[in-house]
Design a protein around this motif. Structure first.
Motif, short mmCIF file in Angstrom:
data_model
loop_
_atom_site.label_atom_id
_atom_site.label_comp_id
_atom_site.label_asym_id
_atom_site.label_seq_id
_atom_site.Cartn_x
_atom_site.Cartn_y
_atom_site.Cartn_z
N MET A 96 0.84 -1.20 0.00
CA MET A 96 0.00 0.00 0.00
C MET A 96 0.88 1.25 0.00
SD MET A 96 -3.21 -0.37 2.56
CE MET A 96 -2.26 -0.36 4.08
N THR A 97 0.31 2.29 -0.51
CA THR A 97 0.94 3.61 -0.34
C THR A 97 0.20 4.32 0.79
OG1 THR A 97 1.62 3.69 -2.63
CG2 THR A 97 1.49 5.79 -1.48
N HIS A 98 0.95 4.68 1.80
CA HIS A 98 0.38 5.26 3.02
C HIS A 98 0.82 6.73 3.12
CE1 HIS A 98 0.08 4.85 7.72
NE2 HIS A 98 -0.71 5.77 7.23
N LEU A 99 -0.15 7.59 2.96
CA LEU A 99 0.12 9.03 3.04
C LEU A 99 -0.25 9.52 4.44
CD1 LEU A 99 0.61 11.85 1.69
CD2 LEU A 99 -1.81 11.80 1.01
N ILE A 100 0.70 10.19 5.09
CA ILE A 100 0.43 10.76 6.42
C ILE A 100 0.42 12.28 6.28
CG2 ILE A 100 1.15 10.91 8.84
CD1 ILE A 100 2.62 8.22 8.48
N ILE A 101 -0.71 12.87 6.59
CA ILE A 101 -0.83 14.33 6.54
C ILE A 101 -0.74 14.82 7.98
CG2 ILE A 101 -2.30 16.28 5.86
CD1 ILE A 101 -3.66 14.26 3.88
N ASP A 138 -1.10 20.87 -7.14
CA ASP A 138 -0.95 19.76 -8.08
C ASP A 138 -0.07 18.66 -7.47
OD1 ASP A 138 -1.51 18.78 -10.69
OD2 ASP A 138 0.58 19.16 -11.21
N LYS A 139 1.00 19.10 -6.83
CA LYS A 139 1.94 18.16 -6.21
C LYS A 139 1.25 17.39 -5.08
CE LYS A 139 6.49 18.26 -4.04
NZ LYS A 139 7.52 19.11 -3.49
N GLU A 140 0.51 18.10 -4.26
CA GLU A 140 -0.18 17.44 -3.13
C GLU A 140 -1.28 16.50 -3.64
OE1 GLU A 140 1.15 17.58 -0.15
OE2 GLU A 140 2.56 18.95 -1.12
N GLN A 141 -1.97 16.92 -4.69
CA GLN A 141 -3.04 16.07 -5.24
C GLN A 141 -2.49 14.76 -5.76
OE1 GLN A 141 -5.16 18.64 -7.99
NE2 GLN A 141 -6.48 19.42 -6.35
N ALA A 142 -1.27 14.80 -6.31
CA ALA A 142 -0.65 13.56 -6.80
C ALA A 142 -0.40 12.59 -5.64
CB ALA A 142 0.66 13.89 -7.52
N PHE A 159 -8.24 19.54 -1.74
CA PHE A 159 -9.45 18.76 -2.05
C PHE A 159 -10.41 19.65 -2.85
CE2 PHE A 159 -8.96 15.79 1.90
CZ PHE A 159 -7.80 15.27 1.33
N SER A 160 -9.96 20.02 -4.01
CA SER A 160 -10.68 21.02 -4.79
C SER A 160 -11.76 20.39 -5.68
CB SER A 160 -9.70 21.81 -5.65
OG SER A 160 -9.01 20.93 -6.53
N TYR A 161 -12.64 21.25 -6.13
CA TYR A 161 -13.71 20.84 -7.07
C TYR A 161 -13.04 20.28 -8.33
CZ TYR A 161 -17.85 20.78 -9.95
OH TYR A 161 -18.89 20.37 -10.76
N GLY A 162 -13.56 19.13 -8.78
CA GLY A 162 -12.99 18.53 -9.99
C GLY A 162 -11.91 17.51 -9.68
N PHE A 163 -11.30 17.65 -8.49
CA PHE A 163 -10.32 16.66 -8.06
C PHE A 163 -10.92 15.75 -6.99
CE2 PHE A 163 -7.17 15.32 -4.87
CZ PHE A 163 -6.43 14.46 -5.66
N ALA A 164 -11.50 16.36 -5.97
CA ALA A 164 -12.00 15.58 -4.83
C ALA A 164 -13.51 15.35 -4.90
CB ALA A 164 -11.64 16.29 -3.54
N TYR A 165 -14.20 16.21 -5.59
CA TYR A 165 -15.67 16.08 -5.73
C TYR A 165 -16.12 16.87 -6.95
CZ TYR A 165 -15.89 20.86 -4.02
OH TYR A 165 -15.73 22.23 -3.91
N ARG A 166 -17.32 16.56 -7.40
CA ARG A 166 -17.88 17.33 -8.51
C ARG A 166 -19.41 17.23 -8.43
NH1 ARG A 166 -16.28 12.96 -13.06
NH2 ARG A 166 -17.83 11.43 -12.47
#
Ligand SMILES: Cc1cc2nc3c(=O)[nH]c(=O)nc-3n(C[C@H](O)[C@H](O)[C@H](O)COP(=O)(O)O)c2cc1C
Length: 197
Positions: free
Chosen positions: A1-6, A65-69, A100-107
């Protein structure tokens, strides 16, 4: 898994920092672990007019863009932060606003808003100054999970697996903090075993 910790805490000597280090340590042998330390990155947390306008044209800021990746690549996302005025620290709130912008996280879909980050698991960690009994009086903890968890990550169609609260951290002894951390590490170990089977 890829585990992202924010991770959102300004102090190296915080409980939140200890927690992040231990989550990372227990995850690393099994997963690809990426920690986004928002204070260390000096993340720009203010969504301003130009960026909001650009979003409507499909233009995404380079840092976003970097964070969304990172979010896109993640199977599991852990979010670690202290409770500040019953909310996220501003830097984390701003990360959510921008990343978590429109078009990336929800629409907007046929049946209203639809989340676009389907399939990602989320585990949340909130350290607190108050005791659970103080906050239980107002039913605060389930409300925090509803607002911080379901209304954000659930809204984007992520799967909120667990929300850990760590009460009275300001007055907790090292032993008490260690007990919290061990309980959390045990949870992750179980989770990683169940993911492998
Ligand atoms: C600006 C600020 C606001 C806070 N608001 C709350 C709050 O609303 N509820 C609460 O239980 N604790 C609150 N606290 C206490 C923090 O949650 C507590 O210091 C932190 O969780 C301790 O863990 P740490 O070592 O990771 O910082 C606040 C602290 C600060 C600095």
């Amino acid at each position: 898994m890829t585990h992202l910790i924010i991770y959102a805490h300004p102090s190296e000597d915080s409980f939140s920092r200890q927690l992040v280090d231990r989550i990372k340590q227990c995850s690393e042998p099994l997963n690809t672990v990426i920690v986004r330390d928002l204070y260390a990155m000096d993340f720009n947390a203010v969504l301003k007019k130009e960026e909001l306008n650009n979003l409507k044209k499909g233009i995404i800021a380079e840092d976003v863009d970097k964070e969304q990746a990172f979010v896109e690549d993640a199977d599991l996302i852990s979010v670690v932060y202290p409770l500040w005025w019953a909310s996220f620290p501003a830097i984390l709130k701003g990360y959510i606003d921008r990343v978590f912008s429109y078009g990336f996280a929800y629409r907007s879909g046929k049946n209203g808003m639809e989340g676009l980050l389907t399939g990602r698991a989320v585990v949340m960690h909130t350290s607190m100054g108050n005791s659970v009994s103080e906050d239980d009086q107002d039913n605060l903890l389930p409300n925090l999970t509803a607002i911080h968890g379901h209304e954000v990550f659930g809204f984007c169609d992520m799967d909120l697996m667990q929300h850990f609260f760590y009460p009275e951290i300001i007055s907790a002894t090292e032993l008490e903090k260690e007990a919290f951390i061990e309980n959390t590490v045990a949870y992750y170990k179980e989770l990683f075993i169940s993911e492998r089977n």
